[in-house]
Design a protein around this motif. Structure first.
Motif, PDB file in Angstrom:
ATOM      1  N   GLU A 183      -4.714  -9.034  10.644  1.00 25.43           N
ATOM      2  CA  GLU A 183      -5.677  -8.152   9.973  1.00 25.43           C
ATOM      3  C   GLU A 183      -6.461  -8.831   8.854  1.00 25.43           C
ATOM      4  O   GLU A 183      -7.540  -8.379   8.492  1.00 25.43           O
ATOM      5  CB  GLU A 183      -4.937  -6.932   9.402  1.00 25.43           C
ATOM      6  N   ASP A 184      -5.918  -9.913   8.264  1.00 28.87           N
ATOM      7  CA  ASP A 184      -6.576 -10.555   7.117  1.00 28.87           C
ATOM      8  C   ASP A 184      -6.564 -12.071   7.273  1.00 28.87           C
ATOM      9  O   ASP A 184      -5.785 -12.619   8.053  1.00 28.87           O
ATOM     10  CB  ASP A 184      -5.871 -10.168   5.816  1.00 28.87           C
ATOM     11  N   GLU A 185      -7.373 -12.740   6.460  1.00 36.95           N
ATOM     12  CA  GLU A 185      -7.443 -14.203   6.563  1.00 36.95           C
ATOM     13  C   GLU A 185      -6.240 -14.876   5.933  1.00 36.95           C
ATOM     14  O   GLU A 185      -6.005 -16.057   6.154  1.00 36.95           O
ATOM     15  CB  GLU A 185      -8.734 -14.721   5.911  1.00 36.95           C
ATOM     16  N   SER A 186      -5.477 -14.147   5.129  1.00 34.40           N
ATOM     17  CA  SER A 186      -4.255 -14.701   4.540  1.00 34.40           C
ATOM     18  C   SER A 186      -3.210 -13.607   4.457  1.00 34.40           C
ATOM     19  O   SER A 186      -3.525 -12.447   4.175  1.00 34.40           O
ATOM     20  CB  SER A 186      -4.521 -15.247   3.139  1.00 34.40           C
ATOM     21  N   ILE A 187      -1.963 -13.977   4.681  1.00 37.89           N
ATOM     22  CA  ILE A 187      -0.881 -13.011   4.550  1.00 37.89           C
ATOM     23  C   ILE A 187      -0.771 -12.512   3.118  1.00 37.89           C
ATOM     24  O   ILE A 187      -0.327 -11.388   2.859  1.00 37.89           O
ATOM     25  CB  ILE A 187       0.461 -13.634   5.023  1.00 37.89           C
ATOM     26  N   MET A 188      -1.213 -13.346   2.178  1.00 39.80           N
ATOM     27  CA  MET A 188      -1.088 -13.017   0.762  1.00 39.80           C
ATOM     28  C   MET A 188      -1.869 -11.761   0.389  1.00 39.80           C
ATOM     29  O   MET A 188      -1.482 -11.025  -0.519  1.00 39.80           O
ATOM     30  CB  MET A 188      -1.572 -14.210  -0.063  1.00 39.80           C
ATOM     31  N   ILE A 189      -2.972 -11.508   1.091  1.00 40.17           N
ATOM     32  CA  ILE A 189      -3.791 -10.335   0.771  1.00 40.17           C
ATOM     33  C   ILE A 189      -3.674  -9.255   1.852  1.00 40.17           C
ATOM     34  O   ILE A 189      -4.444  -8.298   1.869  1.00 40.17           O
ATOM     35  CB  ILE A 189      -5.268 -10.734   0.574  1.00 40.17           C
ATOM     36  N   SER A 190      -2.711  -9.431   2.743  1.00 40.69           N
ATOM     37  CA  SER A 190      -2.499  -8.418   3.782  1.00 40.69           C
ATOM     38  C   SER A 190      -1.707  -7.250   3.189  1.00 40.69           C
ATOM     39  O   SER A 190      -1.177  -7.339   2.083  1.00 40.69           O
ATOM     40  CB  SER A 190      -1.742  -9.022   4.960  1.00 40.69           C
ATOM     41  N   LYS A 191      -1.643  -6.160   3.913  1.00 42.77           N
ATOM     42  CA  LYS A 191      -0.941  -4.965   3.437  1.00 42.77           C
ATOM     43  C   LYS A 191       0.553  -5.087   3.724  1.00 42.77           C
ATOM     44  O   LYS A 191       0.964  -5.492   4.812  1.00 42.77           O
ATOM     45  CB  LYS A 191      -1.505  -3.716   4.110  1.00 42.77           C
ATOM     46  N   TYR A 192       1.353  -4.706   2.742  1.00 43.77           N
ATOM     47  CA  TYR A 192       2.804  -4.686   2.917  1.00 43.77           C
ATOM     48  C   TYR A 192       3.156  -3.605   3.940  1.00 43.77           C
ATOM     49  O   TYR A 192       2.527  -2.545   3.983  1.00 43.77           O
ATOM     50  CB  TYR A 192       3.487  -4.402   1.583  1.00 43.77           C
ATOM     51  N   PRO A 193       4.142  -3.847   4.801  1.00 45.22           N
ATOM     52  CA  PRO A 193       4.488  -2.850   5.826  1.00 45.22           C
ATOM     53  C   PRO A 193       4.824  -1.487   5.226  1.00 45.22           C
ATOM     54  O   PRO A 193       5.464  -1.391   4.180  1.00 45.22           O
ATOM     55  CB  PRO A 193       5.719  -3.463   6.504  1.00 45.22           C
ATOM     56  N   LYS A 194       4.373  -0.448   5.894  1.00 52.01           N
ATOM     57  CA  LYS A 194       4.680   0.922   5.491  1.00 52.01           C
ATOM     58  C   LYS A 194       5.483   1.605   6.590  1.00 52.01           C
ATOM     59  O   LYS A 194       5.217   1.432   7.774  1.00 52.01           O
ATOM     60  CB  LYS A 194       3.393   1.713   5.220  1.00 52.01           C
ATOM     61  N   HIS A 195       6.461   2.390   6.177  1.00 51.08           N
ATOM     62  CA  HIS A 195       7.330   3.096   7.128  1.00 51.08           C
ATOM     63  C   HIS A 195       6.516   4.102   7.932  1.00 51.08           C
ATOM     64  O   HIS A 195       5.698   4.848   7.390  1.00 51.08           O
ATOM     65  CB  HIS A 195       8.439   3.811   6.363  1.00 51.08           C
ATOM     66  N   ASN A 196       6.720   4.106   9.255  1.00 52.93           N
ATOM     67  CA  ASN A 196       5.987   5.005  10.145  1.00 52.93           C
ATOM     68  C   ASN A 196       6.989   5.740  11.043  1.00 52.93           C
ATOM     69  O   ASN A 196       7.600   5.144  11.937  1.00 52.93           O
ATOM     70  CB  ASN A 196       4.996   4.210  11.000  1.00 52.93           C
ATOM     71  N   LYS A 197       7.163   7.032  10.802  1.00 54.52           N
ATOM     72  CA  LYS A 197       8.139   7.829  11.564  1.00 54.52           C
ATOM     73  C   LYS A 197       7.821   7.859  13.059  1.00 54.52           C
ATOM     74  O   LYS A 197       8.708   8.106  13.884  1.00 54.52           O
ATOM     75  CB  LYS A 197       8.170   9.264  11.029  1.00 54.52           C
ATOM     76  N   LYS A 198       6.552   7.608  13.393  1.00 51.47           N
ATOM     77  CA  LYS A 198       6.130   7.644  14.789  1.00 51.47           C
ATOM     78  C   LYS A 198       6.927   6.665  15.641  1.00 51.47           C
ATOM     79  O   LYS A 198       7.126   6.878  16.842  1.00 51.47           O
ATOM     80  CB  LYS A 198       4.634   7.315  14.856  1.00 51.47           C
ATOM     81  N   TYR A 199       7.375   5.566  15.006  1.00 53.13           N
ATOM     82  CA  TYR A 199       8.077   4.533  15.764  1.00 53.13           C
ATOM     83  C   TYR A 199       9.582   4.527  15.479  1.00 53.13           C
ATOM     84  O   TYR A 199      10.227   3.483  15.502  1.00 53.13           O
ATOM     85  CB  TYR A 199       7.456   3.171  15.486  1.00 53.13           C
TER      86      TYR A 199
END
Length: 841
Positions: free
Chosen positions: A684-700
């Motif tokens: 999703e981003d050019e660096s992991i450093m500025i990517s979004k931290y995982p969020k819990h998703n009940k769907k999965y």
């Protein structure tokens, strides 16, 4: 594609400069919620030590996590001028060059200190980069820069005008090597062997004497009284009389004071107001003369007569000899007691009366204690038990001696003309004013660090945005030195706590639990560890090994284990990348049970990890990620996925979970996670450093499939254990007791050609989990050990059979022995014969 072997040097190369060039470390995005950590500044006396590596590893974990969570993160770097330590280093360097501090003069000496600072500052910045810490270098500060100087001067002048800073003559801690005053917090107590010297103090008329016990007979030249308790019956006829001070012709009075404890020693105490803190207070109560008996280098002065010029240690020996010779020494009683040493130079401190500058602490401390009662205004310690440490210090605090007899530091803004004192940045216009030659305690400027670094006393945008700071990370050993002082200064000067949270870590010790020291030769250079194992391995070890507030015992094997874990992630990533390089987008439709299982475990790991991260329990966060990534993803799901790698769903799950693992690990392992992230076919981003931290998703989250696959894994583990324990060969056969879909088990255990539907007449073994049952049929191959064991069993049986047959053919035994025992022997004989026949067959 990743190389076949993890190489930390190759992985770390260029990453730091890439992050910096992209501006990822910078703060100031006003569209986001601010989060601020101000780095505890390392001093410029040398390279970074292992404790500082622990400090910054914890802080970088927090700041990278918060950055990925969407905060505008300011992690402000800086360094400390460390007045006593730096001055000592520069003096030593000059000595090596054949130069001396006082001969070259103040200005030239300060130039040398700045040279030293600049040299070591560059080293420290390079070491920060080596560790991969994401500091906002555009905000870097130094405790002697102009902005901090402005703040220090304002605080000193304002406090003086308020009566919170004053100049007075008091008994203080004196470092005779650094030749400066010290605060009580800068004194370290160590147990040393010593002695009580029991000395006769004869009455003026020689009719009797008082016995005084002291550990410091060399200070008797400064005695101005002997104190006894007014209720001590032993001395009721002595009170008010004079005694002759041993080795002198001086008379001193016997007085009564509460300081004299009837239950300790002889009950009589020599009073030396200029050499002991308790005696100083007694002297104030009784208006006793203060006789200074030592020079600033702790040698004896002219008050000591023929002992003038001796060191205090040499003087003690000579005084004891003379007391003995004159019959005044009754006995010497060996003891062990705590002796104060200078934290910086290690020398035994000497209590001395000096005119110094002090901060009046009671009103400042009381304000802190009041604010600590309210959760909205208090500093929240992690672990919470360390709040007691701060509160206790605030309750018992004493006025803080802030002047130091040094040249390197913040010059005290005071001017003198005779008895006149003027406190200001510049001298009065009239001539004849002399500047105070002393500097302030380094901790005075460090106490302003959370807000002076943000521009205070000016009301800057940074100050408005980032104060109070969000979190401070530091060791419990400097709570009194630094945390407490930042707290009362912040609350006094800005009306608010300096930081909301204070995360406390312990000390790093060696494997035996000892402190690192040159004398023990047990020191560890963290950058040797970086060179050998990489920054990620060291960082992961430091943040994951112990709980907050707990001491760590350094163990290089654990850094090796961290490297092995990184290597495991590396190799798992190689498989995932090779299997998914054609993937264009993520598709999580048509999930198989094992896909749902791993996604459920992943979602639960996110939930647990975020909970631990928010509570600063990084050891638990790392344990949760480790358990999921190694035990579930690497050991099982990747193995399951090998049978369906062409499936778009399998590829999508592999990439989704691997990406999540990398993000969860990134705060602890920035280098390797960035390297692998850059290789992902979909990101999703050019660096992991500025990517979004995982969020819990009940769907999965799929509880049913999780339970089913957990049970299948339980069966697989049990099957493999039984197979190994019984040395089963590949030609074994398996019969499942149910007709359920066991396809995953069959694939994982490679049983496609080994299934049967009917029992076989050979050796068998039951294997089962909670819901799955099967029977394994196998021909057990005899090993040499098996044959040896069988032959030994045959010999034992043959001997036992012979013994029983002999007994049972003996009519005397059969007729006289109890019938039950005889019958039991017959039964056992038949059993042994059958067993022997079976073994031979």
């Amino acid at each position: 594609m990743l190389d076949t072997k993890y190489n930390h040097e190759e992985v770390e190369k260029g990453k730091y400069s890439f992050w910096q060039s992209k501006g990822y470390f910078k703060s100031g995005d006003v569209t986001k919620k601010p989060y601020c950590i101000v780095l505890p500044p390392p001093n410029v006396t040398g390279v970074l030590h292992l404790g500082h590596a622990w400090d910054v590893s914890l802080q970088d974990a927090i700041i990278r996590y918060k950055r990925m969570e969407g905060y505008d993160c300011l992690w402000l770097p800086g360094m400390d001028h460390a007045a006593i330590a730096t001055e000592a280093k520069v003096v030593a360097r000059l000595k090596e060059q054949g130069r001396e501090k006082y001969l070259i003069g103040r200005d030239a000496f300060l130039n040398e200190c700045w040279k030293w600072t600049n040299e070591h500052a560059d080293v420290i910045r390079n070491q920060w980069a080596s560790l991969g810490v994401s500091l906002d270098y555009t905000k870097e500060r130094f405790t002697l820069d102009k902005g901090i100087e402005k703040a220090v001067q304002k605080v000193f002048i304002d406090y003086y005008n308020e009566g919170l800073i004053y100049r007075g003559e008091k008994l203080i801690n004196w470092d005779p090597v650094a030749m400066t005053a010290l605060s009580n917090e800068e004194v370290v107590y160590k147990e040393e062997e010593s002695a009580y010297y029991h000395i006769k103090y004869y009455l003026e008329d020689n009719s009797n004497y008082v016995v005084v016990a002291t550990t410091r007979p060399e200070t008797l030249f400064g005695d101005t009284a002997v104190a006894v308790n007014e209720n001590d019956e032993r001395y009721k006829d002595f009170i008010g009389k004079n005694v002759k001070l041993p080795l002198t012709n001086r008379l001193i009075p016997i007085i009564t004071d509460e300081h004299a404890d009837m239950t300790k020693g002889t009950g009589a105490v020599k009073i030396t107001p200029a050499s002991d803190p308790n005696d100083f207070e007694v002297g104030l109560r009784h208006n006793l003369k203060r006789i200074i008996i030592m020079n600033d280098d702790a040698t004896m002065n002219s008050e000591c007569g023929k002992y003038e010029g001796l060191t205090r240690e040499a003087c003690r020996k000579e005084v004891v000899k003379e007391l003995e010779a004159q019959g005044l020494l009754i006995k010497t009683e060996p003891i062990k007691h705590e002796v104060g040493h200078s934290e910086r130079t290690g020398v035994i401190i000497e209590p001395m009366i000096k005119k110094q500058w002090f901060v009046k602490m009671r009103p400042l401390a009381d304000k802190v204690l009041e604010l600590q009662k309210d959760s909205k205004t208090k500093v929240h310690f992690v672990p919470s038990r360390y709040e007691k440490t701060m509160n206790h210090w605030m309750e018992i605090t004493y006025d803080w001696c802030i002047s130091r007899q040094l040249w390197w530091g913040h010059r005290i803004p005071a001017w003198y003309k005779g008895d006149e004192v003027c406190v200001s940045v510049n001298p009065p216009e009239k001539e004849g004013w002399t500047a105070d030659p002393d500097v302030l305690d380094t901790w005075f400027s460090s106490a302003l660090w959370p807000f002076a670094t943000l521009g205070w006393p000016d009301n800057t945008e940074d100050l408005q945005r980032y104060y109070p700071n969000s979190t401070l990370v530091t060791g419990y050993d400097i709570i009194p030195f630094w945390v407490n002082r930042m707290t009362f200064q912040g609350e006094k000067l800005l009306g608010q706590r300096p930081f909301e949270h204070c995360l406390i870590h312990g000390l790093i010790r060696d494997k035996q639990g000892r402190k690192f020291s040159k004398s023990l030769g047990n020191g560890i250079d963290p950058f040797d560890m970086v060179k050998q194992y990489g920054a990620d391995a060291l960082r992961y070890y430091l943040v994951s090994d112990v709980a907050p507030g707990t001491d760590m015992r350094f163990d290089e094997d654990k850094i090796k284990a961290a490297w092995n874990y990184i290597n495991k992630i590396w190799n798992a990533s190689r498989f995932v990348l090779s299997s998914t390089n054609s993937l264009k987008e993520i598709n999580l439709e048509n999930l198989k049970p094992e896909d749902k299982w791993i996604l459920t475990k992943y979602e639960k790991t996110i939930e647990k990890t975020k909970k631990y991260m928010d509570k600063f329990e990084f050891n638990n966060a790392c344990a949760a990620i480790y358990d999921f990534s190694w035990n579930y993803f690497c050991d099982y799901y990747i193995e399951m996925a090998k049978y369906t790698t062409e499936d778009i769903t399998t590829k999508s799950v592999l990439i989704t979970v691997l990406t999540g693992i990398l993000k969860l690990l990134h705060p602890f392992m920035p280098y390797v996670t960035e390297e692998i992230y850059q290789m992902l076919p979909v990101k999703e981003d050019e660096s992991i450093m500025i990517s979004k931290y995982p969020k819990h998703n009940k769907k999965y989250v799929f509880p049913l499939e999780e339970e089913i696959v957990d049970d299948e894994i339980e069966f697989i583990k049990s099957f493999r254990n039984i197979k190994a324990e019984n040395a089963m060969t590949k030609d074994l056969k398996v019969m499942f007791d149910t007709n359920d879909d066991n396809n995953l088990i069959v694939k994982m255990l490679k049983l496609d050609d080994n299934l049967v539907k009917e029992p076989l007449g050979i050796k068998s073994y039951k294997v089962f989990s909670s819901k799955i049952k099967a029977t394994i049929f196998f021909e057990k191959l005899e090993t040499e050990k098996d044959i040896e064991a069988k032959n030994a069993a045959i010999k034992i049986l043959e001997a036992s059979i012979l013994r029983r047959e002999t007994l049972l053919t003996n009519e005397n035994y059969v007729n006289k022995a109890p019938a039950k025992i005889v019958e039991l022997d017959r039964q056992k004989l038949e059993e042994e014969k059958k067993k022997l026949e079976e073994l031979r067959r």
